[in-house]
Design a protein around this motif. Structure first.
Motif, PDB file in Angstrom:
ATOM      1  N   ARG A  72       1.789  32.637   4.373  1.00 41.71           N
ATOM      2  CA  ARG A  72       1.140  33.219   3.322  1.00 41.71           C
ATOM      3  C   ARG A  72       1.417  34.789   3.102  1.00 41.71           C
ATOM      4  NH1 ARG A  72      -4.465  29.964   3.350  1.00 41.71           N
ATOM      5  NH2 ARG A  72      -3.753  28.142   2.519  1.00 41.71           N
ATOM      6  N   ALA A  73       1.625  35.397   4.126  1.00 43.22           N
ATOM      7  CA  ALA A  73       1.900  36.778   4.204  1.00 43.22           C
ATOM      8  C   ALA A  73       3.258  37.274   3.481  1.00 43.22           C
ATOM      9  CB  ALA A  73       1.492  37.395   5.494  1.00 43.22           C
ATOM     10  N   VAL A  74       4.174  36.486   3.514  1.00 48.99           N
ATOM     11  CA  VAL A  74       5.327  36.462   3.047  1.00 48.99           C
ATOM     12  C   VAL A  74       5.616  37.305   1.751  1.00 48.99           C
ATOM     13  CG1 VAL A  74       6.173  34.289   2.314  1.00 48.99           C
ATOM     14  CG2 VAL A  74       7.917  35.908   3.278  1.00 48.99           C
ATOM     15  N   PHE A  94       4.347  24.910  14.975  1.00 49.40           N
ATOM     16  CA  PHE A  94       3.004  24.665  14.054  1.00 49.40           C
ATOM     17  C   PHE A  94       3.288  23.965  13.150  1.00 49.40           C
ATOM     18  CE2 PHE A  94       3.168  29.121  16.447  1.00 49.40           C
ATOM     19  CZ  PHE A  94       1.965  28.901  17.123  1.00 49.40           C
ATOM     20  N   ILE A  95       4.765  23.693  12.831  1.00 50.27           N
ATOM     21  CA  ILE A  95       5.065  22.727  11.809  1.00 50.27           C
ATOM     22  C   ILE A  95       4.481  21.307  11.772  1.00 50.27           C
ATOM     23  CG2 ILE A  95       6.785  22.231   9.892  1.00 50.27           C
ATOM     24  CD1 ILE A  95       8.268  24.766  11.017  1.00 50.27           C
ATOM     25  N   ILE A 100       0.646  23.784   6.432  1.00 50.99           N
ATOM     26  CA  ILE A 100       1.710  24.767   6.725  1.00 50.99           C
ATOM     27  C   ILE A 100       3.062  24.242   6.231  1.00 50.99           C
ATOM     28  CG2 ILE A 100       3.088  25.486   8.515  1.00 50.99           C
ATOM     29  CD1 ILE A 100       0.652  25.770  10.444  1.00 50.99           C
ATOM     30  N   VAL A 101       3.321  22.998   6.336  1.00 51.88           N
ATOM     31  CA  VAL A 101       4.466  22.478   5.361  1.00 51.88           C
ATOM     32  C   VAL A 101       4.795  22.910   4.052  1.00 51.88           C
ATOM     33  CG1 VAL A 101       5.953  20.192   4.804  1.00 51.88           C
ATOM     34  CG2 VAL A 101       4.891  20.585   7.269  1.00 51.88           C
ATOM     35  N   GLN A 102       3.309  22.826   3.589  1.00 50.94           N
ATOM     36  CA  GLN A 102       3.276  22.989   2.009  1.00 50.94           C
ATOM     37  C   GLN A 102       3.269  24.264   1.722  1.00 50.94           C
ATOM     38  OE1 GLN A 102       3.234  20.537  -0.249  1.00 50.94           O
ATOM     39  NE2 GLN A 102       3.415  22.140  -1.788  1.00 50.94           N
ATOM     40  N   PRO A 128      11.128  19.525   9.159  1.00 45.75           N
ATOM     41  CA  PRO A 128      10.532  18.232   8.774  1.00 45.75           C
ATOM     42  C   PRO A 128      11.164  17.670   7.288  1.00 45.75           C
ATOM     43  CG  PRO A 128       8.876  19.867   9.073  1.00 45.75           C
ATOM     44  CD  PRO A 128      10.181  20.553   9.269  1.00 45.75           C
ATOM     45  N   VAL A 129      11.153  16.432   7.220  1.00 45.41           N
ATOM     46  CA  VAL A 129      11.900  15.784   6.137  1.00 45.41           C
ATOM     47  C   VAL A 129      11.385  16.426   5.097  1.00 45.41           C
ATOM     48  CG1 VAL A 129      10.139  13.866   5.669  1.00 45.41           C
ATOM     49  CG2 VAL A 129      12.655  13.657   5.040  1.00 45.41           C
ATOM     50  N   GLU A 130      10.192  17.077   4.704  1.00 45.18           N
ATOM     51  CA  GLU A 130       9.715  17.821   3.409  1.00 45.18           C
ATOM     52  C   GLU A 130      10.584  18.952   3.057  1.00 45.18           C
ATOM     53  OE1 GLU A 130       6.242  15.352   4.995  1.00 45.18           O
ATOM     54  OE2 GLU A 130       7.820  16.890   5.879  1.00 45.18           O
TER      55      GLU A 130
END
Length: 494
Positions: A72-74, A94-95, A100-102, A128-130
Motif C-alpha cells: 500500500r505504501a507504493v 508473502f503472496i 496481499i494479492v488484491q 499467482p494466477v490472479e
C-alpha cells in the motif's frame, strides 16, 4: 541483455509490475539504485527485516511493518511524472493471502497512471494466477566474463596477483557460472592459498556450487582419449569439432554427439575423457534428480539445470543412458505427462541454445528413443559403437594389463564377442585374485552372450542409420554384410 538496460526499457514502457528472478538481491538492488540515480528516479526497498528504506540503508519516515502495508505504501511514492520504484526482496514468501494479492493487483493497475512500479525480487518464479497478466518476468543474469574480470581485478590488487593472457582466460573459464558473491569468495580463496588467482581453487568452489543445486554433478580430471582403446573415428571427429573447428572467418558452434551401443563398449568412459582431451569441464545430468513431488516442479528443475549448464559454458554435458532418463517421453508412462514435458523442454534447449555446450548422450536401447531426438541439427553425429574388433581388443588388453600391473607375456584368454568392459573386468579380477588372465576369464560372461538378441537387434537397426565409431563413414553390420553376400554366418561342423 543486462538488468539495467532491460529495466530501463520496461519502466519507460510503463510496465508497472515487474518480477525479477535473482539469487543476488544485493547486487540487483545496487544495479537498480545506480539506474535510478542516473535517471533521477525514486527508489525504495522493503523487506521483513529492515522495513521500508532507501537503498543506502537509511530509513524512511513512513512506518511500514508488514507486507500488506508495504504494498500500500507504493501509492504514497507517486510524485508528478517521475517514476517511483518499490523493490520487494523475497516477497514470494508473502503472496499467499487474498489481501496481499488484491493489494498488489490494485497497486500495479494504479501504477500505470501514477508511474509507480512494484518490483519483486525472488529466486523463484511463483506468480499467482490472479497476477499473471499484470507482471512481466525477467532474469537477473549471471555475471559475464567482463564482469568476472572486474570482480577479479577488484580483489587481486597487488603486484603479480592478477594473471594475464591465457592464464586469465583459464581463471575466467573456471569462474563462469558462479554468482558474483561466489566469484568473490573463489577469487579470495585462490589468493589465500596460492598468492595469486589460479583456476584450481576456483574449480573447487565451483564443484561445490554445482553440487548444492542437486541437479548436476561436475567431473574434472581423470584421463584423456589415450586411456580408451579404439573409437578412432569418434575421437578424431570430436577432437576436430572442439579444437580445430571452423574455416577462416567462420566459427560454427559444435552441438554434440549421440552414442549408441551394447553395454560395456566404452560410451560413458568416452564422455568423461572428452573434457580432459579438449580442456572443458564435464557436467553430468541425472534426469532422475530433476523429478519433483509438486505440480510443475520437475519442469522447473529441468529449466534450472539447463540454465546452470548455459552459465558454465564452455563445457561438456553428459546424459548417460538417455533412453532410461526420459522413459515415458513417448506417452507410455503413468506420470501424467511429466516425462514428455521434461523431454520437450530438453529438446527445445538442444535445438535453440546459443551457449558453447557440447552435448554427449549415450543409449543402449534405441527402440525407446523418439525419432525426433536424433534428427539432424540436434547432434553433429549419431555414432554406433560396436563390439571391438581384433585391433581394438589388442589395444584395450595392453591398456588394462599395464594399468593393473599384470605380466604382459601372460597368455590372453579367448575374447570372442567381448567388450572393453569385460576385458577390464578380466584384468581387474586377475589382479584382485592373483590368478592368470585365463583363470580370471572363467568369471566373465560377455554381454553378447547373455543379451545376444538385443545386441543383434541394435546392430541391425544401426546398419545404414549411424556413423561408425571405428571407421570413417556409415556403420555397416558385419553380420548383414555377410548375409548380403550369401555367406552363412553359422559355424561349420567338422
Amino acid at each position: 541483455m543486462k538488468l539495467i538496460q532491460r529495466m530501463n526499457e520496461l519502466i519507460r514502457a510503463c510496465f508497472a509490475g515487474i518480477w525479477i528472478q535473482s539469487h543476488e538481491h544485493l547486487d540487483a538492488i545496487a544495479e537498480l539504485s545506480s539506474m535510478c540515480r542516473d535517471e533521477d528516479w525514486r527508489l525504495a526497498v522493503w523487506d521483513v527485516d529492515q522495513g521500508l528504506r532507501h537503498p543506502n540503508g537509511s530509513a524512511i519516515d513512513v512506518e511500514v511493518a508488514d507486507p500488506l502495508a508495504a504494498v500500500r505504501a507504493v501509492s504514497s511514492m507517486a510524485a508528478d511524472d517521475t517514476p517511483s520504484l518499490l523493490v520487494l526482496p523475497n516477497f514470494h514468501r508473502f503472496i499467499g493471502s487474498a489481501e496481499i494479492v488484491q493489494a498488489i493487483s490494485r497497486a500495479v493497475n494504479e501504477g500505470k497512471q501514477h508511474r509507480t512500479f512494484v518490483v519483486i525480487l525472488s529466486p523463484v518464479i511463483q506468480v499467482p494466477v490472479e497476477l499473471e497478466k499484470l507482471f512481466i518476468v525477467i532474469e537477473h543474469p549471471m555475471p559475464d566474463r567482463e564482469q568476472l574480470s572486474r570482480i577479479a581485478a577488484g580483489i587481486a590488487t597487488e603486484t603479480n596477483e592478477m594473471p594475464t593472457g591465457r592464464e586469465l582466460d583459464d581463471v575466467l573459464d573456471a569462474a563462469a557460472g558462479l554468482s558474483r558473491y561466489e566469484a568473490e569468495g573463489a577469487f579470495s580463496l585462490s589468493l589465500v592459498r596460492d598468492g595469486r588467482l589460479t583456476p584450481d581453487s576456483i574449480w573447487e568452489l565451483k564443484t561445490q556450487a554445482v553440487k548444492k543445486s542437486g541437479l548436476l554433478s561436475l567431473h574434472r580430471g581423470g584421463q584423456n582419449f589415450g586411456a580408451i582403446g579404439g573409437l578412432d573415428t569418434l575421437k578424431a571427429f570430436t577432437r576436430r569439432a572442439l579444437v580445430h573447428r571452423g574455416r577462416s572467418g567462420i566459427q560454427p558452434r559444435p552441438r554434440g554427439v549421440m552414442l549408441l551401443s551394447p553395454p560395456g563398449c566404452g560410451k560413458s568412459e568416452f564422455c568423461k575423457c572428452v573434457g580432459v582431451e579438449v580442456g572443458r569441464p564435464v557436467l553430468i545430468l541425472d534426469v532422475g534428480s530433476l523429478m519433483g513431488s509438486l505440480v510443475g516442479q520437475s519442469e522447473e528443475r529441468t529449466r534450472q539445470a539447463l540454465a546452470i549448464v548455459d552459465a558454465m559454458a564452455p563445457c561438456v554435458l553428459m546424459i548417460d543412458e538417455v533412453e532410461k532418463a526420459f522413459a515415458g517421453a513417448s506417452g507410455g508412462g503413468n506420470d501424467s505427462g511429466v516425462s514428455s514435458r521434461m523431454f520437450g523442454t530438453f529438446l527445445s534447449w538442444l535445438n535453440d541454445h546459443d551457449s558453447d555446450v557440447f552435448v554427449v548422450c549415450t543409449a543402449n536401447d534405441v527402440a525407446k528413443l523418439p525419432p525426433e531426438f536424433s534428427r539432424a541439427e540436434r547432434f553433429d553425429g549419431v555414432f554406433f559403437v560396436d563390439l571391438p574388433g581384433r585391433t581394438q581388443k589388442d589395444e584395450i588388453w595392453r591398456l588394462y594389463v599395464d594399468r593393473f600391473g599384470l605380466d604382459a607375456s601372460d597368455p590372453k584368454p579367448s575374447d570372442d564377442q567381448w567388450t572393453g568392459a569385460e576385458i577390464k573386468s578380466c584384468c581387474r579380477l586377475a589382479s584382485l585374485l592373483d590368478v592368470s588372465l585365463v583363470q580370471a576369464a572363467e568369471n566373465v560372461v560377455p554381454v553378447a552372450v547373455t543379451s545376444s538378441e538385443s545386441v543383434e537387434r541394435l546392430r541391425r537397426w544401426a546398419d545404414g542409420r549411424c556413423l561408425s565409431a571405428e571407421q570413417p563413414g556409415v556403420y555397416r553390420s558385419a553380420t548383414k554384410a555377410t548375409r548380403r553376400r550369401g555367406v552363412s554366418t553359422k559355424p561349420s561342423i567338422n
